[in-house]
Design a protein around this motif. Structure first.
Motif, PDB file in Angstrom:
ATOM      1  N   CYS A  80       0.827  -1.205   0.000  1.00 26.32           N
ATOM      2  CA  CYS A  80       0.000   0.000   0.000  1.00 26.32           C
ATOM      3  C   CYS A  80       0.862   1.257   0.000  1.00 26.32           C
ATOM      4  O   CYS A  80       0.623   2.204  -0.766  1.00 26.32           O
ATOM      5  CB  CYS A  80      -0.909  -0.037   1.234  1.00 26.32           C
ATOM      6  N   GLN A  81       1.886   1.262   0.845  1.00 25.46           N
ATOM      7  CA  GLN A  81       2.773   2.425   0.933  1.00 25.46           C
ATOM      8  C   GLN A  81       3.471   2.678  -0.390  1.00 25.46           C
ATOM      9  O   GLN A  81       3.621   3.827  -0.826  1.00 25.46           O
ATOM     10  CB  GLN A  81       3.795   2.200   2.056  1.00 25.46           C
ATOM     11  N   LYS A  82       3.886   1.619  -1.055  1.00 23.98           N
ATOM     12  CA  LYS A  82       4.575   1.738  -2.341  1.00 23.98           C
ATOM     13  C   LYS A  82       3.642   2.369  -3.391  1.00 23.98           C
ATOM     14  O   LYS A  82       4.073   3.237  -4.171  1.00 23.98           O
ATOM     15  CB  LYS A  82       5.047   0.362  -2.803  1.00 23.98           C
ATOM     16  N   ILE A  83       2.385   1.942  -3.397  1.00 27.13           N
ATOM     17  CA  ILE A  83       1.434   2.485  -4.365  1.00 27.13           C
ATOM     18  C   ILE A  83       1.238   3.988  -4.144  1.00 27.13           C
ATOM     19  O   ILE A  83       1.316   4.780  -5.084  1.00 27.13           O
ATOM     20  CB  ILE A  83       0.086   1.739  -4.269  1.00 27.13           C
ATOM     21  N   PHE A  84       0.981   4.387  -2.909  1.00 24.34           N
ATOM     22  CA  PHE A  84       0.783   5.812  -2.629  1.00 24.34           C
ATOM     23  C   PHE A  84       2.042   6.618  -2.930  1.00 24.34           C
ATOM     24  O   PHE A  84       1.985   7.675  -3.555  1.00 24.34           O
ATOM     25  CB  PHE A  84       0.365   6.024  -1.167  1.00 24.34           C
ATOM     26  N   SER A  85       3.181   6.120  -2.494  1.00 26.00           N
ATOM     27  CA  SER A  85       4.437   6.846  -2.669  1.00 26.00           C
ATOM     28  C   SER A  85       4.768   7.052  -4.143  1.00 26.00           C
ATOM     29  O   SER A  85       5.016   8.179  -4.594  1.00 26.00           O
ATOM     30  CB  SER A  85       5.572   6.088  -1.979  1.00 26.00           C
ATOM     31  N   THR A 118      10.088  13.808  -3.934  1.00 28.09           N
ATOM     32  CA  THR A 118      10.925  12.643  -3.643  1.00 28.09           C
ATOM     33  C   THR A 118       9.995  11.533  -3.173  1.00 28.09           C
ATOM     34  O   THR A 118       8.903  11.793  -2.645  1.00 28.09           O
ATOM     35  CB  THR A 118      11.956  12.932  -2.535  1.00 28.09           C
ATOM     36  N   LEU A 119      10.408  10.305  -3.374  1.00 28.43           N
ATOM     37  CA  LEU A 119       9.601   9.175  -2.924  1.00 28.43           C
ATOM     38  C   LEU A 119       9.566   9.127  -1.403  1.00 28.43           C
ATOM     39  O   LEU A 119      10.605   9.252  -0.745  1.00 28.43           O
ATOM     40  CB  LEU A 119      10.186   7.866  -3.462  1.00 28.43           C
ATOM     41  N   SER A 120       8.374   8.976  -0.834  1.00 28.20           N
ATOM     42  CA  SER A 120       8.277   8.811   0.622  1.00 28.20           C
ATOM     43  C   SER A 120       8.673   7.384   0.977  1.00 28.20           C
ATOM     44  O   SER A 120       8.417   6.443   0.214  1.00 28.20           O
ATOM     45  CB  SER A 120       6.863   9.113   1.110  1.00 28.20           C
TER      46      SER A 120
END
Length: 277
Positions: free
Chosen positions: A151-156, A171-173
């Motif tokens: 999930c975090q990867k998708i949002f970031s 920048t990528l979170s």
């Protein structure tokens, strides 16, 4: 002028409600923030009358702030005094950068720019007031902690791509335990679209608002965004809300999707930032 700035207390809630009589959107925003972060609220009193209110949302390095002064009392130094008070308070609790937004207006822009704020981006507030939407037969599930990294990867990655596309620095979170705990606490309001045992899209809800919707960058333009958007709208309508809201950054192509399903632009806001470290 005998001006006094005090810490917000619940007893002032009715007076703040009456104070902001010219803009329902601003009144609801301020009241919601005061309900959630009362410890960071301030009010301005002149001759026993509440004439201004301000609040910031968190004691973190970067935080958002909003404030309001009674129209008849503007251009008398009240807004400047309240802004300085809020900035000093934020600085004292460790805030280093402030985000503020306002409905596009030369008056507000001139005031904030004069006080050191700089343009960041423009965003549109959109609302949906229709009936339930058709949802494609996709597997949509509730968020669980085991899906955090997907999930975090998708949002970031999705928001990083969007910000770059509209000309914003980005920048990528990175994953963090703090964010993971926030996801856990809000799990009932996060929904994931799964395809072939892979999470391909995610949406977060807050009250009647679609807080964020993202599709994995390798899965975009396949209809997943529309499916999850429609599902989110229906969830909120089922909760009893008659209006569903969201924000979309000016230039973000997702706006075409929102308009296609029936969202209408209500307001245009400019977002500004200021460093106070």
């Amino acid at each position: 002028m005998n001006l006094c700035i005090k810490e917000y207390k619940y007893e002032y809630k009715d007076e703040v409600n009456k104070l902001i009589s010219d803009d329902d959107f601003v009144r609801n925003d301020v009241i919601n923030c005061l309900n959630r972060w009362p410890q960071y609220g301030s009010i301005v009193i002149v001759a026993s009358e509440v004439v201004g209110v301000g609040i910031f949302t968190e004691a973190s390095k970067k935080t958002s702030m909003t404030f309001y002064v009674k129209p008849a009392k503007r251009k008398k130094g009240i807004g400047t005094a309240l802004l300085k008070h809020l900035e000093d308070t934020m600085r004292n609790v460790g805030v280093e950068e402030i985000v503020c937004d306002f409905r596009v207006s030369d008056v507000e822009k001139t005031f904030l720019y004069k006080n050191g704020y700089n343009y960041w981006f423009t965003s549109n507030f959109m609302t949906y007031n229709g009936s339930k939407l058709a949802v494609d037969n996709d597997e949509i599930i509730n968020y669980e902690d085991k899906y955090y990294h997907e999930c975090q990867k998708i949002f970031s990655e999705s928001f990083h791509k969007m910000r770059l596309s509209v000309g914003l620095d980005s920048t990528l979170s990175l994953p963090s335990e703090e964010e993971r705990n926030q996801y856990k606490e809000n799990a009932e309001n996060i929904f994931l679209l799964r395809k072939n045992d892979e999470i391909v899209a995610a949406v977060r809800l807050e009250a009647n608002e679609i807080d964020s919707l993202a599709v994995g960058v390798e899965h975009q333009h396949k209809g997943y965004g529309k499916a999850l958007l429609s599902y989110a709208v229906n969830r909120l309508l089922d909760k009893g809300y008659t209006t569903v809201a969201l924000w979309v950054v000016e230039g973000n192509s997702a706006r075409f999707l929102y308009e296609k399903v029936g969202f209408i632009k209500e307001r245009e806001h400019e977002f500004v930032v200021k460093g106070i470290k």
